[in-house]
Each structure stands twice: as structure tokens, then as C-alpha cells.
Design a protein around this motif. Structure first.
Motif, mmCIF file in Angstrom:
data_model
loop_
_atom_site.group_PDB
_atom_site.id
_atom_site.type_symbol
_atom_site.label_atom_id
_atom_site.label_comp_id
_atom_site.label_asym_id
_atom_site.label_seq_id
_atom_site.Cartn_x
_atom_site.Cartn_y
_atom_site.Cartn_z
ATOM 1 N N TYR A 140 0.806 -1.136 -0.265
ATOM 2 C CA TYR A 140 -0.164 -0.109 0.087
ATOM 3 C C TYR A 140 0.937 1.313 0.130
ATOM 4 N N VAL A 150 -12.702 7.052 3.595
ATOM 5 C CA VAL A 150 -11.090 7.026 3.622
ATOM 6 C C VAL A 150 -10.754 8.488 4.242
ATOM 7 N N TRP A 184 -5.612 6.119 7.304
ATOM 8 C CA TRP A 184 -5.156 4.979 6.562
ATOM 9 C C TRP A 184 -3.635 5.115 6.212
ATOM 10 N N LEU A 206 -1.786 -5.016 0.251
ATOM 11 C CA LEU A 206 -3.012 -4.321 0.049
ATOM 12 C C LEU A 206 -4.124 -5.420 0.689
ATOM 13 N N ALA A 229 -10.503 -2.236 4.470
ATOM 14 C CA ALA A 229 -11.378 -1.640 3.280
ATOM 15 C C ALA A 229 -12.110 -0.212 3.845
ATOM 16 N N PRO A 230 -12.486 0.622 2.898
ATOM 17 C CA PRO A 230 -12.812 2.109 3.343
ATOM 18 C C PRO A 230 -14.396 1.859 4.124
ATOM 19 N N ASN A 265 -11.231 -6.214 2.989
ATOM 20 C CA ASN A 265 -10.055 -5.727 2.891
ATOM 21 C C ASN A 265 -10.187 -4.653 1.597
ATOM 22 N N TRP A 266 -8.934 -3.854 1.475
ATOM 23 C CA TRP A 266 -8.988 -2.826 0.791
ATOM 24 C C TRP A 266 -8.925 -3.440 -0.842
ATOM 25 N N HIS A 307 -12.226 -4.472 -2.039
ATOM 26 C CA HIS A 307 -13.152 -3.806 -2.288
ATOM 27 C C HIS A 307 -12.931 -3.116 -3.476
#
Length: 580
Positions: free
Chosen positions: A83, A93, A97, A105, A110-111, A118-119, A122
Motif C-alpha cells: 500500500y 477513507v 489509512w 493491499l 476496506a473503506p 479488505n482494501w 473492495h
């Protein structure tokens, strides 16, 4: 019957690449399915520039399927990438973060409000849904799953054994920044690289050399989970690897033959996968095709893994009408999902199919979308009557369907600009919209909005989300008595001619003939006189007449096409507003 593109009858770029790919596959892996690949990093919203990474091999794979051959289109989700930064403009977000920068990632939350774990998941989900709507068949590969399950264990150990060979290849391209480079040029270079984020290769990472030498492998820290680690020792015989983390100070010694919390650096990871998957075709963005970039260097490293470099055309930039270059980290960049809310999948596929990969093009979110739809409808008409050129027929065939099936289509594809005008004026009232649309063609009246969908819904979404409020059409409630009273005799006569012809011309084609014909008749010409028969002054008179009608109907000098506007307003109301 769907239109099928045949290589023997077309000379488009897709067919040419398909020929080359099939020949290479038969030479490299006879009897096996042809393998084409894409790589996407779900580091943020996956935008329309990244879509070219998918559509280019998809179109080639689909052409190969049309020829009856087996083909696999792999999409590697680079969800084990680090990330890098907190992207702008992502709902749910905030700057908190930033604490996750450096983690995989799939280890980033996740947002807020997301249904996904998870991010990475998403942003993968949105892209997957769009690809399904576009008819893209693919085999998805999670690089998190591959690395953490030990799938690449032998490849990692092999790379570590051959780290000196890899380092020697990379060292040929390691150069210091040229002295005297202007700051603005540095910024431009950085922006160009940032614009390509999402391809899975934005970092162009080749690892690094420390006091213990060069290592093409980067562990994720067992303490903080980040990749801010340095390998301090490695033993080829035992696979014992030691590392320290500069972020949290954690250090440990592991057996790489059993350790799954790390990955090869990008410039080694990519060619390793080419060899592992047997990839024959994979395009890449312009930043990966310059000397020393990942695709060029990978072409040398891949042989260390027993593979060959894929056929890899460079693809050019995809822009948006009225917007600067796209970058996932800058926020607000349109995604395939955004495009599919305002246009049918066929049109979006066509935009990618009709241009060679090395040709840049723009996708319209502004008024230009109406012109694009006009162009698309004209092409459809030419294909149906047999007057289209072979290359255009091929692009059309690739747009309207795949080897598996045609894409769902609008039964009555009315002009997009007409539908947009109707949606604009009716402001969501479906009964009014149906009434108007049913009057467009009296010989074949529309009986249900379902006949005009999904194109009508796309046009309505465009009006509601991309047309500024000050450009929306608001029809007058009452006649402009003051303006009507001030008109001279010629203007009054022009309105009378229009009103007298309304009933007989009440269709889209009829009203087009009427509004253009009134100034001609006033000047003593026939209403159907062609341009060659008319003096230049007629165009000036037409513009003045149109402006008068707009002012009387919608208070402005411009608006939707007048024939559409008249049908939308309705005959009775038109007569009232024009002072009858």
C-alpha cells in the motif's frame, strides 16, 4: 445472428495480433491453450486507463476463441503489492489509512461502510462487476493467495540462487539522474508514472543492495506487517534468511523454504510469472516500455526462469473529455463502472476496439458523448446495409458481442441525444417520457420504456450526473408576453409558419424539416431546398429563428435540438408558449 469477425476477412489490429499470438503459442506450447495476461493493482479505484490493460488482451483472446481455439485470459490481481499512499477522493477513507502504508493491499482495511474484508477486495469487486457487464471472461489470480500459499516457493528460491545474475542484468540499466534536469520536468516525469498506477508496476522496483549484497526478495515484517525491511543475510544451502525492519526495529531469521510472508521485487516478479504461467501475450503501459523499464528488463530476466518474453505491445494513454490525465492516487478518476452508468457496454467496448493499442483516445463524459453515440449509430446502420468498411465491421463485431454470445442490447436504440433531451425535460417522470418518445415515430410508436432501455437509463444518468444545473433545460410555465409583444413582423410570420405546420409535421423527422424550412420559405425558397440552392444568408436566418424559439420555450438562446425539444414540450404547450 451475431456478426463474427474472421481473420481472413479483416485487417484490424486484433486479427493481426491474434495471428502472431497463435503462431507463438504453437511454437512455445503446442497443444496447450493460448495464454494471454493482464495485471491490475487494486490500490484504489481501477480507472479507465487501467481498463486498456484488460481490454487489449481480452479482444485478442476473444478473436482466438472465435477461431475455435482454447485460450486463457489471466488477470493477476497484484493484491500482495505494498500500500503506497492514501488515494484522494475515496469515500470512507481519511488520513488515518496512512498508518497502513507499506503493508500488503490485502492487509489494509476496506473503506468505511464497505462490505468487503479488505482494501484490495473492495476495489477488485467494482472492477469485476464492470468486466462482467463488458462480457470479459477471465481467470483471476490473487497474488496474495499465490505467495502466501507457497505456490511460487521454487521460483523464489531459484531467484535467490541466481541473485548475482539478476543483479548484473539490472545493473546495466541503473543510472543516476541526469544533472541539470529542470524541476518542472521532474514533476512531469513523476506525473506520467503516477498516471499509470493500477497496472501492477507503478514502483518499477528492482530490489536493493545493502551490506549483505543484492536480494530480489522483500519480506513483510513479522512485527508491523510492512515491507520496510532489509535482508541482512541469506544462506543458499539452508535457505536461512535474516532481515530487520527499519519501521519498527523487529528482526528475525526464517527458513525461506518455509516462509510465505514476502514477495519477489516487481522487476523479477513479473518475468517469473511469465515463465510460470506460460504467458504468450501481455500488453503494458508506456512507462514499462522505455529502456530499463520492467518490460524491457524482464525480457532478459525471464530466461533465468526458463521462459520467454511475451508479445507485449505498448498501450497509450486513455483520457477523459474535459479532464486531465488519470491517476488512481489523485482521486475523482472515472472508473469503468462510472462509464457504464452513462453508456452501454457496446459503446465502451467499441472505443477500445477501434483504436490500435499505441493510439491514445478519449472517453466522453461531457457533451461529446452525444456525438460518439451518433457515430456509433451511423456505424451500426452501415454494418446493417453492407456499406461499412471491413475494419469497421470487425470493430463493431467485437463491440456488440464476444465469441460466446452477443451482449444484451437496447431493443429500440433511439438517438442518445434525443433520449437525453427527453430525460432532461421530464426530470424523472416516466409517463411523460413514454408519451414523448411514443410520438417520435408515429408509424412505429414506442409502447413501453423497456423498448428504449438500457440506453434511456444511461442517457438519464448522464443528464443527472454530468450536466451542470445551469445547463439543464427548464421549459417556461407561461408565455413571455413581453418578448412576444416586441417581435417585428418577420419574426411573427416565422412563428405563424411554424405553428401552421405543427400538426402535419408532428414527428422527429417532420419537425426537423419544418424548423429548418421556415426561414427558407420566408426567403422565397422551397422548404426542402438544398444547401446548394440557398444563399449564405439563410444560415444566418436559421440561427436567428432557432434562438427566438429557444428564448420563447426555455429562456435561453440554446438548448436541446429543436425538433426533440418541441416533441418533448408537447404540441399544445408549444402553441401556448409561442403565443397562439
Amino acid at each position: 445472428m451475431p456478426i463474427v469477425a474472421q481473420s481472413t476477412e479483416t485487417t484490424d489490429w486484433v486479427s493481426r495480433f491474434a495471428d502472431e499470438v497463435i503462431e507463438a503459442s504453437e511454437r512455445r506450447a503446442p497443444g496447450k491453450p493460448v495464454v494471454v495476461a493482464s495485471g491490475l493493482s487494486p490500490s484504489g479505484p481501477i480507472h479507465l486507463g487501467n481498463l486498456r490493460e484488460v481490454m487489449t488482451p481480452h479482444l485478442v483472446a476473444d478473436e482466438i476463441r472465435r477461431r475455435g481455439l482454447q485460450v486463457r485470459h489471466l488477470i493477476s490481481w497484484d493484491d500482495f503489492d505494498r500500500y503506497r499512499k492514501v488515494p484522494n477522493g475515496v469515500p470512507g477513507v481519511d488520513e488515518s489509512w496512512a498508518e497502513h502504508i507499506g503493508r500488503p493491499l490485502t492487509s489494509v482495511p476496506a473503506p468505511k461502510g464497505s462490505d468487503h474484508p479488505n482494501w484490495a477486495e473492495h476495489f477488485k469487486a467494482a472492477m469485476t462487476a464492470s468486466l462482467a457487464e463488458l462480457g470479459v471472461e477471465f481467470d483471476g489470480i490473487s497474488q496474495t493467495a499465490q505467495y502466501t500459499s507457497g505456490v511460487y516457493r521454487e521460483q523464489i528460491l531459484h531467484a535467490m540462487r541466481h541473485r548475482a545474475d539478476i543483479d548484473a542484468i539490472l545493473d546495466q540499466y541503473r543510472t543516476k539522474a541526469k544533472p541539470g534536469k529542470k524541476p518542472q520536468q521532474k514533476a512531469a516525469d513523476a506525473a506520467e508514472l503516477e498516471a499509470e498506477e493500477g497496472s501492477g508496476a507503478a514502483a518499477e522496483d528492482d530490489g536493493g543492495s545493502g551490506s549483505a549484497g543484492y536480494f530480489p526478495y522483500k519480506p513483510y515484517c513479522g512485527g508491523c506487517g510492512k515491507d520496510l525491511t532489509t535482508v541482512t543475510a541469506y544462506d543458499d544451502a539452508t535457505t536461512e534468511l535474516a532481515y530487520t525492519c527499519t519501521a519498527c526495529g523487529f528482526s528475525e531469521t526464517v527458513l525461506l523454504s518455509e516462509f510465505n510472508r514476502g514477495k519477489l521485487v516487481w522487476k523479477v516478479d513479473w518475468p517469473m510469472r511469465w515463465a510460470y504461467e506460460g504467458v504468450i501475450f501481455e500488453p503494458s503501459g508506456v512507462d514499462h516500455s522505455s529502456p530499463g523499464s520492467s518490460f524491457q528488463v524482464g525480457g532478459q530476466i525471464v530466461s533465468l526462469f526458463g521462459g520467454e518474453q511475451p508479445i507485449g505491445p505498448m498501450y497509450a494513454f486513455v483520457g477523459i473529455s474535459g479532464m486531465a490525465k488519470m491517476s488512481s492516487s489523485r482521486g475523482g478518476v472515472p472508473t469503468p463502472g462510472d462509464a457504464l452508468r452513462i453508456m452501454e457496454p457496446q459503446l465502451l467496448r467499441w472505443l477500445y476496439a477501434r483504436r490500435r493499442p499505441n493510439q491514445s483516445f478519449k472517453i466522453a463524459f461531457d457533451q461529446e458523448i452525444q456525438r460518439l453515440y451518433d457515430e456509433w449509430d451511423k456505424l451500426a446502420a452501415k454494418v446493417q446495409d453492407g456499406s461499412a468498411l471491413p475494419g469497421d465491421i470487425a470493430a463493431y463485431a467485437r463491440a456488440v458481442g464476444t465469441a460466446a454470445a452477443p451482449l444484451p442490447a437496447t431493443p429500440r436504440p433511439l438517438p442518445y441525444r434525443t433520449l437525453a433531451s427527453v430525460a432532461d425535460v421530464t426530470a424523472g417522470h416516466e409517463d411523460q417520457a413514454l408519451r414523448i418518445l411514443s410520438e417520435l415515430d408515429p408509424d412505429q410508436p414506442l409502447t413501453s420504456l423497456a423498448e428504449a432501455r438500457p440506453r434511456y437509463d444511461r442517457a438519464e444518468a448522464w443528464i443527472n450526473t454530468h450536466v451542470p444545473a445551469d445547463q439543464r433545460t427548464i421549459v417556461r410555465d407561461e408565455p413571455d408576453a413581453e418578448l412576444l409583444k416586441s417581435l417585428d413582423d418577420a419574426s411573427r410570420q416565422s412563428l405563424r409558419l411554424l405553428l401552421d405546420g405543427l400538426a402535419a409535421h408532428w414527428s422527429l423527422d417532420g419537425l426537423t424539416q419544418l424548423v429548418y424550412g421556415v426561414p427558407k420559405v420566408q426567403a422565397g425558397f422551397s422548404a426542402d431546398a438544398g444547401p446548394k440552392e440557398l444563399p449564405a444568408e439563410i444560415k444566418t436566418a436559421q440561427r436567428a429563428f432557432f434562438a427566438l424559439l429557444y428564448r420563447l420555450l426555455v429562456t435561453r438562446d440554446t438548448g436541446p435540438r429543436l425538433p426533440t425539444l418541441l416533441v418533448t414540450v408537447g404540441q399544445e404547450r408549444v402553441r401556448t408558449l409561442l403565443g397562439e
